[in-house]
Design an enzyme around this catalytic site. Structure first.
Site, PDB file in Angstrom:
ATOM      1  CG  HIS A 103      -1.693  -1.376   1.236  1.00  0.00           C
ATOM      2  ND1 HIS A 103      -2.728  -1.735   0.410  1.00  0.00           N
ATOM      3  CD2 HIS A 103      -1.434  -2.476   2.008  1.00  0.00           C
ATOM      4  CE1 HIS A 103      -3.102  -2.981   0.683  1.00  0.00           C
ATOM      5  NE2 HIS A 103      -2.331  -3.458   1.647  1.00  0.00           N
ATOM      6  CD  GLU A 139      -2.165  -3.823   4.939  1.00  0.00           C
ATOM      7  OE1 GLU A 139      -3.357  -3.550   4.689  1.00  0.00           O
ATOM      8  OE2 GLU A 139      -1.552  -4.761   4.390  1.00  0.00           O
ATOM      9  CG  HIS A 194       0.468  -6.782   2.232  1.00  0.00           C
ATOM     10  ND1 HIS A 194      -0.487  -5.944   1.711  1.00  0.00           N
ATOM     11  CD2 HIS A 194       1.403  -6.944   1.259  1.00  0.00           C
ATOM     12  CE1 HIS A 194      -0.158  -5.609   0.475  1.00  0.00           C
ATOM     13  NE2 HIS A 194       0.997  -6.207   0.164  1.00  0.00           N
ATOM     14  CD  GLU A 236      -1.787 -10.404   4.442  1.00  0.00           C
ATOM     15  OE1 GLU A 236      -1.721  -9.422   5.212  1.00  0.00           O
ATOM     16  OE2 GLU A 236      -2.433 -10.408   3.385  1.00  0.00           O
TER      17      GLU A 236
HETATM   18 ZN   LIG Z   1      -2.355  -5.279   2.575  1.00  0.00          ZN
END
Ligand SMILES: [Zn+2]
Length: 278
Positions: free
Chosen positions: A10, A24, A77, A144
C-alpha cells in the site's frame, strides 16, 4: 549474494487496512525499512518498492523488480477482517517461492503469532491470484504480519522483530548467516513536541476506568479536583511510546462527603485546609 526486492504494501492514498489507530501502509513501511537495513547488513543487495508514504500502482511493483533483476521478491502486509495470526503467501507453482515462504512463516510464528500457514490462491485464469506473485519473474512471497484489527496481534506487533523474523527466514532459505547489529536497533517514534490531549468531556459510571493519553515527552504534572468523584493514577509511560497514560476511575456514589477547602498563601508558602460536610 542474492538480490532482494522488498515491497512495502500500500502507501500514499491507499492506506490498506485501517484499525485500532493504525494504517497498514505505515506499519508495512516500518517493517520494510528495517528489513532493508538487516538484509543489507547480512550482505544482500536490496531494493524497495517505496521508502516513503507514496502511492505505488499495484501493477508496477512486480515489473520494477523484474527490471532490477531481483532474485527474490518479498511483499510485506498486515491482515484484517476479524482473525488473528500470521500467514505467508507463495506461488501456486511452489518451488523456491514455497520454500522461502515456509522459512519466513516459521520465523513469524516464532514471534508468538498463531500459525495460519503458507497459502496459495489460483485466479480464474489459472495463474496466481495475487498480483505481485503473478507479475514477478523471480520467486515471490507475501507475508501477512498478523491482523491489524486484532488487539492480540497488535499487542505483539513490533516492526523491528517482524523485520528480523523475515530477514532470518530469507537468510535461512538462501543459506546465509544472519548478522545481528552491534547494538540491537529499535524503531524509534518521532520526538513528541508540546502536549496533546483529548479534552472532551467524558461520561462514565461509578467504578468505570478511563485512560487518558497525554502526548508529551516528559512526565506531565497532574492535579485533580473532585477527589470524591474520581481517583487519578500517577502518569505512566505509554508502552507504545506515544506519551503518558493517566487512569481515571469513577468512584462509588457512597459515602457522600461534600467538602470545600480554603487555600491560604503567605510568606511564599501555600497551605490548604479542607472542610468535610456530611
Ligand atoms: Zn495489505
Amino acid at each position: 549474494m542474492p538480490k532482494i526486492w522488498i515491497d512495502a504494501g500500500h502507501g500514499g492514498a491507499q492506506p490498506g487496512a485501517v484499525a485500532l489507530g493504525h494504517a497498514e501502509k505505515d506499519l508495512t513501511l516500518q517493517i520494510a525499512a528495517l528489513l532493508g537495513v538487516k538484509l543489507t547488513r547480512c550482505g544482500f543487495s536490496v531494493a524497495q518498492t517505496r521508502t516513503t508514504d507514496i502511492d505505488v500502482d499495484l501493477d508496477t511493483r512486480g515489473p520494477k523488480a523484474n527490471d532490477w533483476g531481483a532474485d527474490y521478491f518479498v511483499s510485506v502486509h498486515l491482515n484484517a477482517g476479524g482473525g488473528h495470526g500470521a500467514e505467508t503467501w507463495c506461488s501456486i507453482t511452489g518451488g523456491k517461492s514455497k520454500a522461502l515462504a515456509q522459512c519466513i512463516q516459521a520465523e513469524l510464528v516464532g514471534l508468538g503469532y498463531v500459525d495460519r500457514g503458507v497459502k496459495t490462491r489460483k485466479g480464474d485464469d489459472g495463474r496466481d491470484y495475487l498480483a505481485v506473485i503473478r507479475q514477478t519473474n523471480m520467486p515471490a512471497v507475501l507475508a501477512e504480519v498478523g491482523f491489524i484489527d486484532s488487539t492480540e496481534d497488535m499487542a505483539r506487533f513490533d516492526a523491528a522483530k517482524a523485520a528480523q523474523a523475515i530477514a532470518r527466514g530469507i537468510c535461512k532459505h538462501t543459506g546465509t548467516a544472519y548478522k545481528q547489529a552491534a547494538t540491537a536497533p529499535t524503531f524509534t517514534s518521532p520526538p513528541i513536541a508540546g502536549l496533546t490531549l483529548d479534552t472532551s468531556s467524558k461520561d462514565m459510571v461509578a467504578g468505570e476506568k478511563y485512560t487518558v493519553l497525554a502526548k508529551c515527552k516528559d512526565k506531565p504534572a497532574v492535579t485533580t479536583t473532585g477527589r470524591d468523584v474520581i481517583a487519578v493514577s500517577e502518569p505512566r509511560l505509554d508502552p507504545k511510546g506515544r506519551g503518558w497514560l493517566i487512569d481515571v476511575q469513577g468512584l462509588p456514589l457512597e459515602p457522600v462527603v461534600r467538602h470545600g477547602h480554603i487555600t491560604v498563601s503567605a510568606a511564599g508558602q501555600t497551605v490548604q485546609c479542607n472542610f468535610n460536610v456530611t
